[in-house]
Design an enzyme around this catalytic site. Sequence first.
Site, PDB file in Angstrom:
ATOM      1  N   GLN A  19       1.840  -6.476  -2.806  1.00  0.00           N
ATOM      2  CA  GLN A  19       2.143  -6.519  -1.363  1.00  0.00           C
ATOM      3  C   GLN A  19       3.450  -5.779  -1.049  1.00  0.00           C
ATOM      4  O   GLN A  19       3.690  -4.752  -1.653  1.00  0.00           O
ATOM      5  CB  GLN A  19       2.175  -7.957  -0.853  1.00  0.00           C
ATOM      6  CG  GLN A  19       0.820  -8.642  -0.851  1.00  0.00           C
ATOM      7  CD  GLN A  19       0.475  -9.279  -2.177  1.00  0.00           C
ATOM      8  OE1 GLN A  19       1.311  -9.893  -2.799  1.00  0.00           O
ATOM      9  NE2 GLN A  19      -0.760  -9.142  -2.598  1.00  0.00           N
TER      10      GLN A  19
ATOM     11  N   ASP B 183       0.821  -1.222   0.000  1.00  0.00           N
ATOM     12  CA  ASP B 183       0.000   0.000   0.000  1.00  0.00           C
ATOM     13  C   ASP B 183       0.852   1.268   0.000  1.00  0.00           C
ATOM     14  O   ASP B 183       0.462   2.288   0.555  1.00  0.00           O
ATOM     15  CB  ASP B 183      -0.950   0.035   1.221  1.00  0.00           C
ATOM     16  CG  ASP B 183      -1.789  -1.221   1.319  1.00  0.00           C
ATOM     17  OD1 ASP B 183      -2.263  -1.669   0.270  1.00  0.00           O
ATOM     18  OD2 ASP B 183      -1.949  -1.748   2.430  1.00  0.00           O
TER      19      ASP B 183
ATOM     20  N   GLY C 159       1.656   2.895  -2.677  1.00  0.00           N
ATOM     21  CA  GLY C 159       1.375   3.694  -3.876  1.00  0.00           C
ATOM     22  C   GLY C 159       2.024   3.092  -5.113  1.00  0.00           C
ATOM     23  O   GLY C 159       2.311   3.801  -6.077  1.00  0.00           O
ATOM     24  N   LYS C 160       2.199   1.785  -5.084  1.00  0.00           N
ATOM     25  CA  LYS C 160       2.835   1.094  -6.225  1.00  0.00           C
ATOM     26  C   LYS C 160       2.034   1.262  -7.509  1.00  0.00           C
ATOM     27  O   LYS C 160       2.605   1.416  -8.579  1.00  0.00           O
ATOM     28  CB  LYS C 160       2.934  -0.414  -5.950  1.00  0.00           C
ATOM     29  CG  LYS C 160       4.052  -0.807  -5.037  1.00  0.00           C
ATOM     30  CD  LYS C 160       4.185  -2.317  -4.972  1.00  0.00           C
ATOM     31  CE  LYS C 160       2.962  -3.034  -4.480  1.00  0.00           C
ATOM     32  NZ  LYS C 160       2.621  -2.812  -3.085  1.00  0.00           N
TER      33      LYS C 160
ATOM     34  N   GLY D  96      -4.270  -4.721  -4.129  1.00  0.00           N
ATOM     35  CA  GLY D  96      -5.232  -3.685  -4.498  1.00  0.00           C
ATOM     36  C   GLY D  96      -4.465  -2.478  -4.986  1.00  0.00           C
ATOM     37  O   GLY D  96      -3.824  -1.799  -4.189  1.00  0.00           O
ATOM     38  N   HIS D  97      -4.454  -2.266  -6.282  1.00  0.00           N
ATOM     39  CA  HIS D  97      -3.723  -1.124  -6.832  1.00  0.00           C
ATOM     40  C   HIS D  97      -4.716  -0.068  -7.302  1.00  0.00           C
ATOM     41  O   HIS D  97      -5.541  -0.330  -8.162  1.00  0.00           O
ATOM     42  CB  HIS D  97      -2.834  -1.565  -8.004  1.00  0.00           C
ATOM     43  CG  HIS D  97      -1.679  -2.399  -7.559  1.00  0.00           C
ATOM     44  ND1 HIS D  97      -0.805  -3.011  -8.429  1.00  0.00           N
ATOM     45  CD2 HIS D  97      -1.255  -2.719  -6.328  1.00  0.00           C
ATOM     46  CE1 HIS D  97       0.104  -3.672  -7.733  1.00  0.00           C
ATOM     47  NE2 HIS D  97      -0.147  -3.516  -6.466  1.00  0.00           N
TER      48      HIS D  97
HETATM   49  P1  IMP Z   1      -3.132 -12.868   2.383  1.00  0.00           P
HETATM   50  O1  IMP Z   1      -2.159 -12.415   1.341  1.00  0.00           O
HETATM   51  O2  IMP Z   1      -4.568 -12.629   2.008  1.00  0.00           O
HETATM   52  O3  IMP Z   1      -2.883 -14.279   2.806  1.00  0.00           O
HETATM   53  O4  IMP Z   1      -2.918 -11.983   3.690  1.00  0.00           O
HETATM   54  C1  IMP Z   1      -1.736 -12.074   4.481  1.00  0.00           C
HETATM   55  C2  IMP Z   1      -1.318 -10.705   4.996  1.00  0.00           C
HETATM   56  O5  IMP Z   1      -0.910  -9.905   3.899  1.00  0.00           O
HETATM   57  C3  IMP Z   1      -2.440  -9.938   5.681  1.00  0.00           C
HETATM   58  O6  IMP Z   1      -1.874  -9.175   6.748  1.00  0.00           O
HETATM   59  C4  IMP Z   1      -2.951  -9.007   4.602  1.00  0.00           C
HETATM   60  O7  IMP Z   1      -3.569  -7.851   5.120  1.00  0.00           O
HETATM   61  C5  IMP Z   1      -1.644  -8.679   3.897  1.00  0.00           C
HETATM   62  N1  IMP Z   1      -1.823  -8.285   2.491  1.00  0.00           N
HETATM   63  C6  IMP Z   1      -2.086  -9.086   1.443  1.00  0.00           C
HETATM   64  N2  IMP Z   1      -2.145  -8.383   0.307  1.00  0.00           N
HETATM   65  C7  IMP Z   1      -1.897  -7.099   0.623  1.00  0.00           C
HETATM   66  C8  IMP Z   1      -1.780  -5.887  -0.148  1.00  0.00           C
HETATM   67  O8  IMP Z   1      -1.913  -5.849  -1.353  1.00  0.00           O
HETATM   68  N3  IMP Z   1      -1.484  -4.778   0.585  1.00  0.00           N
HETATM   69  C9  IMP Z   1      -1.298  -4.798   1.935  1.00  0.00           C
HETATM   70  N4  IMP Z   1      -1.387  -5.887   2.662  1.00  0.00           N
HETATM   71  C10 IMP Z   1      -1.686  -7.038   2.023  1.00  0.00           C
END
Ligand code: IMP
Length: 426
Positions: free
Chosen positions: A222, A14, A16-17, A41-42
């Site tokens: 991520q 998160d 700002g990629k 989520g971009h």
């Molecule tokens: P999962 O990827 O759904 O298994 O979640 C594992 C952890 O990664 C959790 O803490 C989520 O909130 C975090 N997470 C997964 N995708 C994102 C992302 O795109 N941005 C921020 N956190 C993420």
Amino acid sequence: MAKTVVVIGSAWGDEGKGKITNYLSKQADLVVRYSGGDNAGHTIVLDDAVYKLHIVPSGIFDPNTKNILGNGCVVNPKALLEEIEALKKAGFSCDNLYISDRANVLFDYHKILDGLKEERLGARCIGTTKKGIGPCYTDKMARDGIRMCDFISPDFKDILKETLIIKNDELTHFGASPIDFDSFYEEYQAIADKIRPLVCDTVTLINEEINKGKKVLFEGAQGTLLDIDFGTYPFVTSSNPTAGGVCTGTGVGPTKIKEVIGIVKAYTTRVGSGPLPTEFNDEISQDIRDRAHEYGATTKRARRIGWLDCAILSYSVNINGMTGIALTLLDIFTGYKKIKICDYYTLDGKVLKAPCAKIEDFARCKPHFIEMDGWEEDITKVTSYDELPENTKKYIEKVEELTGVPVVIFSVGPDTKQTIIRKELY
Ligand code: IMP
């Protein structure tokens, strides 16, 4: 040297990629996702319209850019088709999307199992996005996964039948109802028919383009501290979003990577559980959350807020072999009298310059802060570094000094136009 740029999140994602990758994707011939799935989520702002992408790469808006989901991704075909449908409605053809035949398919049972496992963990839950990411990568590693090449082949029926025996065992173990094979197969067979034209050998595709001298953008999802190996385990995702994941997640060798750009937010955020050493909760953190809309693009959860953490950032610089920093959301700091940066932690009287492996120790780390003067000036219309207020420049210089990496891009607002480039990357 190949014209390849990797963009990664330097902390918990998160940062700002989407904005930076969208900016760079305008120059790139290929935009490649190499890990994760629709847990990402971009948010992309384009001509005042806001688009939220979860699995589709950021180059989708330009029909001349090839967008690729590499073998390291887990692809939920239902979520993908929904996203494609929405993009088509907005006028983007999506004919420029390719999926690796080696990528694992994420099915509904992965999502159900994700939810059930989190429920069972109760207070110790990871706080996942419940998109089924962990269970899908678990199947991949356990060699129980179904890959795109099988999903779109006539063998799918037999493979699914075998797989559902194992999955139904798991589901019933958790007290959930087993899946009915016939209706499940019928539903997914129809989906496979729609996905089939997008599936190809992306290893050859990407490498051929690189060998032709094309510009490639590897779009990280991520962030570094969510990496299964280097992140704050167990509060991590189940893949390698770090730069190393590019090689295993696309089939491109390490000698072909030219630049690795770490996206760094002017402050730190985290969604889900786990330690965040520089976290603070006061009127400034709430102000940051509101001004910067710090609510998850995928789950809408309020993000936790912390000051910029250069212990984490230096660790991230090492792991990713970062060659440059893109510093985002600088404009959010306008109006704050004092701004803090963490330069190291102390733990049991010792100085620590990087996060420790053991999560309980990391949770006890006390951040040491440098306090800097803020600025009052509106910087949202700035078009060059020289136009920035002195104190903003000092903040940028401090980040460079603490990490040893140049800030090559900075951003002063949500629009693509508010991205200032100090060094051209392609
Ligand atoms: P999962 O990827 O759904 O298994 O979640 C594992 C952890 O990664 C959790 O803490 C989520 O909130 C975090 N997470 C997964 N995708 C994102 C992302 O795109 N941005 C921020 N956190 C993420």
